[in-house]
Design a protein around this motif. Structure first.
Motif, PDB file in Angstrom:
ATOM      1  N   TRP A  30     -19.073 -33.929  16.778  1.00 22.43           N
ATOM      2  CA  TRP A  30     -18.801 -32.482  16.740  1.00 22.43           C
ATOM      3  C   TRP A  30     -17.339 -32.164  16.439  1.00 22.43           C
ATOM      4  CZ3 TRP A  30     -15.518 -30.357  20.405  1.00 22.43           C
ATOM      5  CH2 TRP A  30     -15.483 -30.873  21.690  1.00 22.43           C
ATOM      6  N   THR A  55     -23.243 -17.858  20.766  1.00 18.22           N
ATOM      7  CA  THR A  55     -24.408 -18.721  20.787  1.00 18.22           C
ATOM      8  C   THR A  55     -24.431 -19.517  19.479  1.00 18.22           C
ATOM      9  OG1 THR A  55     -25.780 -16.996  19.825  1.00 18.22           O
ATOM     10  CG2 THR A  55     -25.773 -17.161  22.223  1.00 18.22           C
ATOM     11  N   CYS A  56     -25.325 -20.470  19.403  1.00 18.78           N
ATOM     12  CA  CYS A  56     -25.433 -21.284  18.199  1.00 18.78           C
ATOM     13  C   CYS A  56     -26.865 -21.751  18.054  1.00 18.78           C
ATOM     14  CB  CYS A  56     -24.478 -22.472  18.281  1.00 18.78           C
ATOM     15  SG  CYS A  56     -24.758 -23.556  19.702  1.00 18.78           S
ATOM     16  N   ASN A  57     -27.252 -22.126  16.837  1.00 24.55           N
ATOM     17  CA  ASN A  57     -28.635 -22.552  16.640  1.00 24.55           C
ATOM     18  C   ASN A  57     -28.798 -23.712  15.658  1.00 24.55           C
ATOM     19  OD1 ASN A  57     -28.139 -21.311  14.226  1.00 24.55           O
ATOM     20  ND2 ASN A  57     -29.476 -19.557  14.599  1.00 24.55           N
ATOM     21  N   LYS A  85     -26.735 -27.739  14.395  1.00 25.92           N
ATOM     22  CA  LYS A  85     -25.695 -28.720  14.725  1.00 25.92           C
ATOM     23  C   LYS A  85     -24.332 -28.247  14.224  1.00 25.92           C
ATOM     24  CE  LYS A  85     -24.999 -33.711  14.716  1.00 25.92           C
ATOM     25  NZ  LYS A  85     -25.564 -34.987  14.267  1.00 25.92           N
ATOM     26  N   CYS A 129     -23.226 -25.139  16.468  1.00 27.03           N
ATOM     27  CA  CYS A 129     -22.953 -25.581  17.844  1.00 27.03           C
ATOM     28  C   CYS A 129     -21.703 -26.459  17.899  1.00 27.03           C
ATOM     29  CB  CYS A 129     -24.155 -26.312  18.422  1.00 27.03           C
ATOM     30  SG  CYS A 129     -25.576 -25.229  18.735  1.00 27.03           S
ATOM     31  N   GLY A 143     -26.592 -26.807  23.421  1.00 24.91           N
ATOM     32  CA  GLY A 143     -26.625 -25.935  22.258  1.00 24.91           C
ATOM     33  C   GLY A 143     -27.948 -25.212  22.118  1.00 24.91           C
ATOM     34  N   ASP A 160     -29.634 -25.154  19.678  1.00 22.63           N
ATOM     35  CA  ASP A 160     -30.491 -26.004  18.849  1.00 22.63           C
ATOM     36  C   ASP A 160     -31.246 -27.046  19.671  1.00 22.63           C
ATOM     37  OD1 ASP A 160     -28.299 -27.550  19.534  1.00 22.63           O
ATOM     38  OD2 ASP A 160     -27.932 -28.287  17.502  1.00 22.63           O
ATOM     39  N   TYR A 214     -24.206 -31.610  23.664  1.00 20.58           N
ATOM     40  CA  TYR A 214     -22.911 -31.924  23.054  1.00 20.58           C
ATOM     41  C   TYR A 214     -22.016 -32.513  24.138  1.00 20.58           C
ATOM     42  CZ  TYR A 214     -24.726 -29.545  19.060  1.00 20.58           C
ATOM     43  OH  TYR A 214     -25.511 -29.218  17.987  1.00 20.58           O
ATOM     44  N   MET A 262     -24.252 -22.994  25.935  1.00 22.29           N
ATOM     45  CA  MET A 262     -23.447 -22.240  24.980  1.00 22.29           C
ATOM     46  C   MET A 262     -24.062 -20.865  24.755  1.00 22.29           C
ATOM     47  SD  MET A 262     -22.159 -24.915  22.101  1.00 22.29           S
ATOM     48  CE  MET A 262     -22.680 -26.611  22.311  1.00 22.29           C
TER      49      MET A 262
END
Length: 190
Positions: free
Chosen positions: A28, A54-56, A58, A61, A88, A90, A94, A119
């Motif tokens: 990452w 937020t993340c969705n 790789k 995130c 994440g 996703d 991490y 996250m």
């Protein structure tokens, strides 16, 4: 199926049924820092949320993990990202400081706890089923690998400090997890 498992084991491939996918610091793009070793197994797991983006995927995130690390190092003046791991959107884990490094996530408990941060902001919104599953598998993995005590206690950050973390929606979810111990802990800071 048994043949393929036997083949993989004979080739030295580790099969960690309980362990979720963990994106390494290198993957990452973490900054390299030195960390203080922590004695394991730990007796506590603290659940947090980053209360930010937020993340969705790789890519997104990884970006959020880098932003979190930069904030912790550059603004908070911590040695590294505070959390042991981040979850994440996703459904991946991490690596923050990891299993064996003292964190900066929960005052009074950093040297005897793993800190897992979701996250995003989970005060009103609930984390996805994939996030919940990944976090639960991470805890099981830690127990299996003897980084976390089998009789560990799970807490929300708010159990140790006057904060809304990990958000009301996420806190209501972790209250149903095996090993959850709510309420104000010794050393509670407000």
């Amino acid at each position: 199926m048994i043949f393929y498992v036997s083949l993989l084991l004979s080739l030295g491939v580790a099969l960690d049924a309980a362990c979720p996918e963990i994106v390494s610091r290198a993957q990452w793009g973490a900054r390299n820092v030195n960390s203080q070793a922590m004695k394991v197994p730990v007796s506590h797991v603290f659940i947090h949320h980053t209360a930010g983006a937020t993340c969705n995927s790789k890519d997104t995130c990884s970006k959020v993990a880098r932003q979190t690390q930069n904030y912790h190092i550059d603004t908070r003046k911590w040695a590294d990202i505070g959390y042991s791991f981040l979850v994440g959107g996703d459904g991946r884990i991490y690596e923050g400081r990891g299993w064996k490094a003292v964190g900066a996530h929960t005052y009074g408990y950093n040297s005897k706890a793993i800190g897992i941060s979701f996250m995003g902001n989970f005060d009103k919104a609930q984390p996805s089923a994939a996030m919940i599953d990944a976090a639960r598998k991470l805890i099981d993995c830690g127990v299996e690998k003897k980084f976390i005590s089998a009789n560990r206690q799970i807490h929300g950050h708010r159990d140790a400090k006057c904060t809304a973390c990990p958000g009301a929606a996420l806190y209501s979810i972790i209250q149903k997890w095996p090993g959850f111990k709510g309420g104000k802990l010794p050393g509670y800071v407000c």
